[in-house]
Design an enzyme around this catalytic site. Structure first.
Site, short mmCIF file in Angstrom:
data_model
loop_
_atom_site.label_atom_id
_atom_site.label_comp_id
_atom_site.label_asym_id
_atom_site.label_seq_id
_atom_site.Cartn_x
_atom_site.Cartn_y
_atom_site.Cartn_z
N ASP A 38 0.86 -1.20 0.00
CA ASP A 38 0.00 0.00 0.00
C ASP A 38 0.89 1.24 0.00
OD1 ASP A 38 -1.91 1.96 0.33
OD2 ASP A 38 -2.68 1.21 2.25
N GLU A 49 -1.80 -1.11 -3.68
CA GLU A 49 -2.91 -0.25 -3.28
C GLU A 49 -2.54 1.22 -3.44
OE1 GLU A 49 -4.20 -1.39 0.63
OE2 GLU A 49 -5.40 0.40 0.94
O1 OSB Z 1 -4.34 3.19 3.65
O2 OSB Z 1 -5.26 1.42 4.33
C1 OSB Z 1 -4.73 2.50 4.58
C2 OSB Z 1 -4.38 2.92 8.35
C3 OSB Z 1 -4.64 4.26 8.46
C4 OSB Z 1 -4.90 5.00 7.34
C5 OSB Z 1 -4.88 4.41 6.09
C6 OSB Z 1 -4.63 3.06 5.96
C7 OSB Z 1 -4.33 2.32 7.11
C8 OSB Z 1 -3.95 0.92 7.09
C9 OSB Z 1 -4.19 0.11 8.35
O3 OSB Z 1 -3.37 0.39 6.19
C10 OSB Z 1 -5.49 -0.55 8.36
C11 OSB Z 1 -5.88 -1.06 9.72
O4 OSB Z 1 -5.25 -2.00 10.19
O5 OSB Z 1 -6.82 -0.50 10.33
MG MG Z 2 -4.75 2.09 1.93
#
Ligand code: OSB
Ligand code: MG
Length: 368
Positions: free
Chosen positions: A189, A214
Site C-alpha cells: 500500500d 494499493e
Molecule cells: O491506507 O489502508 C490505509 C491505516 C490508516 C490510514 C490508512 C490506511 C491504514 C492501514 C491500516 O493500512 C489498516 C488497519 O489495520 O486498520
Molecule cells: Mg490504503
C-alpha cells in the site's frame, strides 16, 4: 425513530506501536465516537477521520465541528428518522463523508438494536467469520520488518500488507518473499506516494507475485491509474480514490483498478459501502474491507460488512491486540486466522464505560 439527542465523544487511544505510512506517523489514535439516543435504544458510530488531514481531507476536529454545527442539527430538527433516510437528509451538506458515515452508523445501530437484528444480517452477510489480514507500517530496517511480519504470521494472520514509499518498496518486499516464501498472501500500500513517472520502478514489484498494489498515485488521478495499469502487471487496488459507489463505477469503467478496498467511513457509511460492494460484484471485481485503526466499535461494524459475499480476499480487519493494549470493547481475537462476526443486535458491541471514560478527552451533547 425519534432522535432525542446526539453525543459527540472525543477519544485518544495510545497505539501499542507507532504506525508509519507514506503520509506520516501515528502514535495515538485521536478519534470521535457518535452516540445517538432514541426512546427505544441507543446507537454507536466511530468516525474514521484522523487527527490530521494527511490520509484524506477530513480530520477529527473538523468532523466534530461539522457534526455539531450542521449534520447533528439537521437530524435533530427532523425528529423522526430512519437510517435509510439519513444520507439524503445530510446530502445538502457537501463532502464530510466520514462525519456523515459515523452519524448514519449510530442511527442504524440504534434502529437495529430496537428490533433485535444484527448489522451483518441487515447488510446481507453470508458468512459468520472473516479471514484476517494485517497492515505493517514502514519500519526503520529490514531485519525489524522481518521480525514483525514473522510475529504476525505466527499469530495466524492470513495476509500481509506492507506499507511502501519511495525508498522502502522493492527491498522490503524482496526480503519478505525471501524469508517467508512465495505462498504467503502479500500486498503493498503506497498511500498515493508515487507518480506515473515511477511506472518503471513500480513494475519492479511485478517479480514478487503480489496480490495487488494499493493506491500508488494520488486520489484524483483515476486516468493515470488506468495508464499505470497498462504499464505494470501487479493488479491495482484503489483506496483513497473510491469515495462513492458512482465513483467506483467510473473507476471500473476507466480500467483504473482491478480490485477495490472498501472503507465504510471513506464512502459515507455502511449503506454506501454495500452499494460499492454491489457495483464491484456486478463487474466481477473483488473487494476487501480496509481499516482505519478503529477501536472495537468501528471494527465490529467492519467485520459485519466483510461478511458479504463479494469480500473474497482477506481485509485489514485485524485483532484488537494489533492496535491497542486495552480496546474500548471486548477485544476482537483471531481464531484460526479469522474474526467472528458479532451476533448481537446492531453492531453487536458497546464501549466499556470505564475504558471509554478513561480515554475520553471531551464530549458534547446535542439536542433539538
Ligand atoms: O491506507 O489502508 C490505509 C491505516 C490508516 C490510514 C490508512 C490506511 C491504514 C492501514 C491500516 O493500512 C489498516 C488497519 O489495520 O486498520
Ligand atoms: Mg490504503
Amino acid at each position: 425513530m425519534k432522535i432525542e439527542g446526539i453525543e459527540l465523544i472525543r477519544v485518544t487511544m495510545p497505539l501499542r506501536n507507532k504506525f508509519r505510512t507514506s503520509f506520516g506517523t501515528v502514535h495515538e489514535r485521536d478519534l470521535l465516537l457518535v452516540r445517538v439516543v432514541t426512546p427505544a435504544a441507543e446507537g454507536w458510530g466511530e468516525c474514521v477521520a484522523f487527527g490530521a488531514p494527511m490520509y484524506s481531507s477530513e480530520y477529527v476536529a473538523g468532523a466534530a465541528e461539522v457534526l455539531e454545527r450542521f449534520l447533528g442539527p439537521r437530524l435533530l430538527e427532523r425528529g423522526e428518522v430512519r437510517a435509510e433516510e439519513v444520507a439524503e437528509l445530510l446530502a445538502p451538506v457537501r463532502g464530510h463523508r466520514m462525519a456523515k458515515g459515523a452519524l448514519e452508523t449510530a442511527v442504524l445501530d440504534a434502529q437495529l438494536r430496537a428490533r433485535d437484528e444484527s448489522l451483518g444480517n441487515y447488510l446481507g452477510a453470508t458468512r459468520n467469520r472473516v479471514p484476517a489480514g494485517v497492515s505493517v507500517g514502514i519500519l526503520d530496517s529490514v531485519p525489524e520488518l522481518l521480525d514483525v511480519v514473522g510475529g504476525y504470521l505466527a499469530e495466524g494472520y492470513l495476509r500481509i500488507k506492507l506499507k511502501i514509499a519511495p525508498g522502502w518498496d522493492v527491498e522490503p518486499v524482496r526480503a519478505v518473499r525471501e524469508r517467508f516464501g512465495d505462498d504467503i498472501l502479500l500486498q503493498v500500500d503506497a498511500n498515493a506516494a508515487y507518480t506515473l513517472a515511477d511506472a518503471r520502478h513500480l513494475a519492479r514489484l511485478d517479480d514478487f507475485g503480489l496480490l495487488l498494489v494499493e493506491q500508488p498515485l494520488q486520489e484524483e488521478q483515476l486516468r493515470q491509474h488506468a495508464e499505470l495499469a497498462r504499464l505494470i502487471r501487479t493488479p491495482i487496488c484503489l483506496d483513497e480514490s473510491i469515495v462513492s459507489a458512482q465513483g467506483a463505477a467510473d473507476a471500473l469503467a476507466l480500467g483504473a483498478c482491478q480490485i477495490v478496498n472498501i472503507k465504510p467511513g471513506r464512502v459515507g457509511g455502511y449503506l454506501e459501502a454495500r452499494r460499492v460492494h454491489d457495483v464491484c460484484r456486478a463487474h466481477g471485481v473483488a473487494v476487501w474491507c480496509g481499516g482505519m485503526l478503529e477501536t472495537g466499535i468501528g471494527r465490529a461494524a467492519n467485520v459485519a460488512l466483510a461478511g458479504l459475499p463479494g469480500f473474497t480476499v482477506p481485509g485489514d480487519t485485524s485483532g484488537s491486540a494489533r492496535y491497542y493494549e486495552h480496546d474500548l470493547t471486548e477485544p476482537f481475537v483471531l481464531r484460526d486466522g479469522h474474526l467472528d462476526l458479532p451476533t448481537g443486535p446492531g453492531i453487536g458491541v458497546t464501549p466499556d464505560a470505564a475504558a471509554l471514560a478513561a480515554r475520553t478527552t471531551a464530549s458534547t451533547w446535542l439536542t433539538a
